[in-house]
Design an enzyme around this catalytic site. Structure first.
Site, PDB file in Angstrom:
ATOM      1  N   GLU A 133      22.924 100.411  25.725  1.00  0.00           N
ATOM      2  CA  GLU A 133      23.754 101.557  26.135  1.00  0.00           C
ATOM      3  C   GLU A 133      24.430 102.251  24.961  1.00  0.00           C
ATOM      4  O   GLU A 133      25.572 102.684  25.077  1.00  0.00           O
ATOM      5  CB  GLU A 133      24.822 101.116  27.134  1.00  0.00           C
ATOM      6  CG  GLU A 133      24.274 100.642  28.455  1.00  0.00           C
ATOM      7  CD  GLU A 133      25.353 100.527  29.523  1.00  0.00           C
ATOM      8  OE1 GLU A 133      26.522 100.302  29.169  1.00  0.00           O
ATOM      9  OE2 GLU A 133      25.013 100.671  30.706  1.00  0.00           O
TER      10      GLU A 133
ATOM     11  N   GLU B 176      19.655  98.271  34.960  1.00  0.00           N
ATOM     12  CA  GLU B 176      20.821  97.620  35.557  1.00  0.00           C
ATOM     13  C   GLU B 176      21.194  98.280  36.875  1.00  0.00           C
ATOM     14  O   GLU B 176      21.779  99.356  36.896  1.00  0.00           O
ATOM     15  CB  GLU B 176      22.033  97.673  34.611  1.00  0.00           C
ATOM     16  CG  GLU B 176      21.860  96.820  33.375  1.00  0.00           C
ATOM     17  CD  GLU B 176      23.076  96.841  32.455  1.00  0.00           C
ATOM     18  OE1 GLU B 176      24.204  97.086  32.937  1.00  0.00           O
ATOM     19  OE2 GLU B 176      22.877  96.635  31.251  1.00  0.00           O
TER      20      GLU B 176
HETATM   21  C1  GAL Z   1      26.803  97.913  31.512  1.00  0.00           C
HETATM   22  C2  GAL Z   1      26.403  96.952  30.409  1.00  0.00           C
HETATM   23  C3  GAL Z   1      26.265  95.541  30.921  1.00  0.00           C
HETATM   24  C4  GAL Z   1      27.468  95.175  31.741  1.00  0.00           C
HETATM   25  C5  GAL Z   1      27.638  96.179  32.863  1.00  0.00           C
HETATM   26  C6  GAL Z   1      28.832  95.932  33.747  1.00  0.00           C
HETATM   27  O1  GAL Z   1      27.330  99.058  31.011  1.00  0.00           O
HETATM   28  O2  GAL Z   1      25.189  97.360  29.832  1.00  0.00           O
HETATM   29  O3  GAL Z   1      26.115  94.659  29.849  1.00  0.00           O
HETATM   30  O4  GAL Z   1      28.581  95.162  30.923  1.00  0.00           O
HETATM   31  O5  GAL Z   1      27.827  97.437  32.316  1.00  0.00           O
HETATM   32  O6  GAL Z   1      28.760  94.707  34.317  1.00  0.00           O
END
Ligand code: GAL
Length: 825
Positions: free
Chosen positions: A184, A253
């Protein structure tokens, strides 16, 4: 003899064959539509399991449950600071055995997605960076800076080489089909100016130079250079378009819930909404999706990031913290996965046609030769839609997606949950615990090298993050009456700190403590103190509860007592006199004495523990007890209700930090949880006004089979250990609210049976799990039919239909449901 030679030859041949099969390279590539494996476009459904957030003994079960849940890929980050706590000293043992984890994935026949980072965020301490990295002179993280680039390259190379050596990339016959560099960076890149852009190119070149033979991805990086695939992270990614025509639409994600902070309520994202997001994504041409998290697990030791991430990293994921199925989420998504996978050819090769019905209702068809699948999506938050699609009428509830097999039969709707809901309980063991205790000494009796300088230092620079605690010692001499503090009995000490907590001792007496709210790193503490003529010892203990893990330049946030530290008293005219002691000689000692003496681990510490006079509500105390291993296989927890804040160990293994006295916010739980409308972490909260975290997971592998186990607590704030209990986690009851013509599977845990059907109504029942009621019509035979099928069994399965459960008398036009509540014992 002849036979034996023949047998031996056959065995060798078989072995060779097995070897050839195992080591057969898989060709992973991609086009604009999908990842391709051996030339075939694939639907990939992945789930995050972070290996250090469980134990190696738990991995096979977690991976098997993921496979049974319909996943074909497991994703993990790589956690640099866990593997290299001291520069050049590596740890890949126990639950850090990355190679074993990837091999376990392979054993189940699943693929792996390796997100190396090495910056990972992940609510992990310091985003996965070792603190020693920060302490390298002139280093700047995540930008063009030689010391940083050299170190990032060194660690990334180490991981890539380790995977290559073990032949774990698909190109070598292993399960890893893709890898990620950085994480990110696009979200914060702007703040690094031109150097940030250069850094992204450098990362891409570094990744490409490894020649791992499988595609690389960069998440949230809209300018990712080719051949990096840029991917989306978020609650919904159906609107995402990759930056290159040749990149497939991939979602790294999909947050299945959210993480929890000390003082926060438990996040809950409904199964309906997660399924809706997933179905929308595949409806809109997505072909790879990863649940973050599929199993969240536990932040053991001091691995939780900051500020204030709890020890539980449950995340409301489909597998709960302990590895149990989180039902109905696991089951509802499983059904969706099966349908998507069965539609793989149509989804990845089919012609995509979309019809807009207005009011956010869309129909999408995928057709390829005899393969077809259609989606009807209703993005409206409140109104259900009646859709005429290919000469048939469908009702699509608000905020849902219907999937039509062969574009004509509804086989799934994201808002209709037909799988069981499981209500878990923590069952206490009838064990009486006898406690022993010891004080954490506040005196300056150093057993380790210390440092003395005349300034206040950044805590992490001194500790290198080997402890949450740093002592700051100084002394103040009151020599004569001209001293402004001489003879004053209203002296205050004011400490400006950037830590999470502080304890103040003057001449060995504990005079004050403060813990910051909501994890803010800055506060001012004031205590009233008494000074005596001559030398006065001032000891300040600073503590952190996780270092930051997100944001541009997060690594530079200074922590600890940064000052000013002043002593103040009023003179005879009432005017405040201030003595600034910030530039005094300060001596530093890292960590707690009990930590250095390893009070938490066997063998027994030399000094005896005290058996009498058990202190309560007293800060800075070590407690110890022994408990028996609960029988059976259910996950074990320790209930730390009644305690304040600290860290807990079982047989020397850290369960993580605890903070049972931190009560979660009281608001946000009462509003009805409506799955409709975009999810955000403060929607559908649960556990308001209770201890943020009461139960702490004790993985079975931490326990001695039949013997006694030590439980040691370092209590930092003050609490009462007499309420501590050992327990197990198991299903208490199961509910279902299943539509007619669906198969219902009811499952209790191994070792349990369905002991009683408390309620069953087949027809038009009302209410929800725990408060079901009969509706206007129902089958009188449903209860006895289910009793016959299920009572006394660990699991049972039947079709929800009038044939099985009896006629409902509700009329032909009614869509019947079975509402059921059963007890697992
Ligand atoms: C994203 C990040 C993850 C985790 C998630 C929230 O932005 O890439 O590693 O932190 O948010 O759980």
């Amino acid at each position: 003899m002849k036979m034996t030679i023949k047998k031996a030859i056959i065995s060798i041949l078989l072995l060779c064959l097995a070897f050839i099969t195992v080591a057969k390279a898989t060709n992973v590539s991609h086009d604009g539509r999908a990842f391709t494996i051996d030339g075939q476009r694939r639907i990939l459904i992945s789930g995050s399991i972070h290996y250090p957030r469980s134990t190696a003994e738990m991995w096979p079960d977690l991976i098997r449950k993921s496979k049974e849940g319909g996943l074909n890929v497991i994703e993990t980050y790589v956690f640099w600071n866990a593997h290299e706590p001291i520069r050049g000293q590596y740890d890949f043992s126990g639950n850090l055995d990355l190679v074993r984890f990837i091999k376990d994935i392979k054993k189940e026949g699943l693929y792996a997605l390796l997100r190396i980072g090495p910056y990972v965020c992940a609510e992990w301490n310091y985003g996965g960076f070792p603190v020693w990295l920060h302490n390298i002179p002139n280093i700047e993280f995540r930008t063009m800076n030689k010391p940083y680039l050299d170190e990032m390259k060194r660690f990334t190379t180490l991981i890539v080489d380790m995977m290559k050596k073990e032949k774990l990339f698909a190109s070598q016959g292993g399960p890893i089909i893709s890898a990620q560099i950085e994480n990110e960076y696009g979200n914060i890149m702007g703040q690094y100016g031109e150097a940030g852009k250069e850094y992204v190119n450098w990362c891409a070149q570094l990744a490409s130079s490894y020649q791992i033979g499988v595609p690389w991805i960069m998440c949230q990086q809209s300018d990712a250079p080719q051949p990096m695939i840029n991917t989306c992270n978020g609650y919904y990614c159906d609107k995402f378009t990759p930056n290159n025509k040749n990149s497939p639409k991939a979602w790294t994600e999909n947050w299945t819930g959210w993480y929890k902070n000390w003082g926060g309520q438990d996040p809950h994202r409904t199964a309906e909404d997660v399924a809706y997001a997933v179905a929308k994504f595949y409806q809109s041409g997505g072909t790879l999706q990863n649940y973050y998290m599929y199993h969240g697990g536990t932040n053991f030791g001091r691995s939780a990031g900051g500020p204030y991430i709890t020890t539980s990293y449950d995340y409301d994921a489909p597998l709960d913290e302990y590895g149990n199925l989180n039902q109905p989420k696991w089951g509802h998504l499983n059904q969706l996965h099966r349908i998507l996978l069965a539609s793989e050819t149509a989804l990845t090769y089919g012609n995509q046609t979309t019809t807009d019905f207005g009011n956010m209702v869309t129909g999408t068809s995928y057709e390829h030769m005899q393969h077809s699948v259609c989606f009807l999506g209703n993005g409206n938050e409140s109104s259900d839609a009646t859709v005429n699609f290919r000469n048939k009428t469908y009702t699509v509830p608000a905020w849902s997606v219907t999937i039509l097999r062969n574009c004509s039969t509804e086989i799934y709707n994201t808002a209709k949950v037909n799988t069981q809901t499981t209500v878990m309980i923590k069952k206490e063991e009838p064990q009486e615990l006898k406690w022993q205790w010891r004080n954490e000494p506040p005196q300056k009796k150093f057993k380790v090298a210390t440092l003395t300088v005349s300034e206040l230092l950044d805590q992490k620079v001194v500790t290198n993050d080997t402890s949450d605690y740093l002592w700051y010692f100084t002394s103040v001499n009151l020599n004569n009456k001209s001293d402004p503090l001489w003879g004053k009995d209203d002296v205050s000490i004011r400490v400006n700190t950037s830590s999470h907590l502080i304890h103040v001792f003057v001449n060995g007496l504990h005079v004050g403590a403060q813990f910051t709210e909501n994890g803010h790193y800055k506060f001012q503490h004031e205590s009233k103190i008494k000074l005596r003529p001559g030398k006065n010892e001032i000891s300040l203990l600073s503590g952190t509860v996780g270092l930051p893990n997100y944001g541009a330049f997060f690594d530079n946030v200074k922590v600890g007592i940064l000052g000013p530290v002043v002593l103040a008293a009023n003179d005879t005219t009432g005017k405040e006199q201030i003595v600034d002691i910030s530039k005094n000689q300060w001596t530093y000692k890292v960590g707690l004495q009990g930590q250095l003496d390893k009070l938490f681990s066997l063998p027994e510490a030399i000094k005896p523990w005290l058996l009498f006079g058990l202190p309560r509500d007293k800060p800075m105390v070590w407690y110890k007890t022994w408990f028996k291993t609960p029988s059976g296989t259910d996950p074990v927890v320790v209930d730390l209700k009644g305690l304040g804040k600290g860290e807990a160990w079982v047989n020397g293994n850290s369960l993580g930090r605890y903070w049972s006295s931190y009560i979660s916010g009281k608001d946000g739980c009462s509003a009805p949880c409506d799955y409709r409308g975009p999810y955000k972490p403060n929607k559908c909260l649960i556990n308001c006004g209770n201890p943020t975290q009461r139960w702490y997971h004790v993985p079975r592998s931490f326990l001695n089979g039949q013997g006694l186990n030590s439980l040691v607590l370092f209590e930092d704030k003050g609490g009462n250990p007499n309420g501590v209990r050992i327990g197990t986690v198991k299903p208490e009851k199961i509910c279902a609210n299943t539509y007619e013509n669906h198969k219902l599977d009811l499952i209790c845990n191994v070792g349990q049976v369905i002991s009683e059907i408390k309620f069953a109504s087949f027809g038009q029942p009302n209410g929800s799990c725990g408060s079901f009621q009969h509706g206007s019509c129902s089958s009188p035979q449903a209860l006895s039919a289910i009793n016959k099928l299920c009572t006394g069994k660990q699991e049972c399965s039947f079709q929800v239909s009038e044939e099985v459960l009896g006629a409902t008398g509700c009329g032909k036009d009614k869509h019947n449901r079975l509402a059921l509540e059963a007890i697992c014992k």
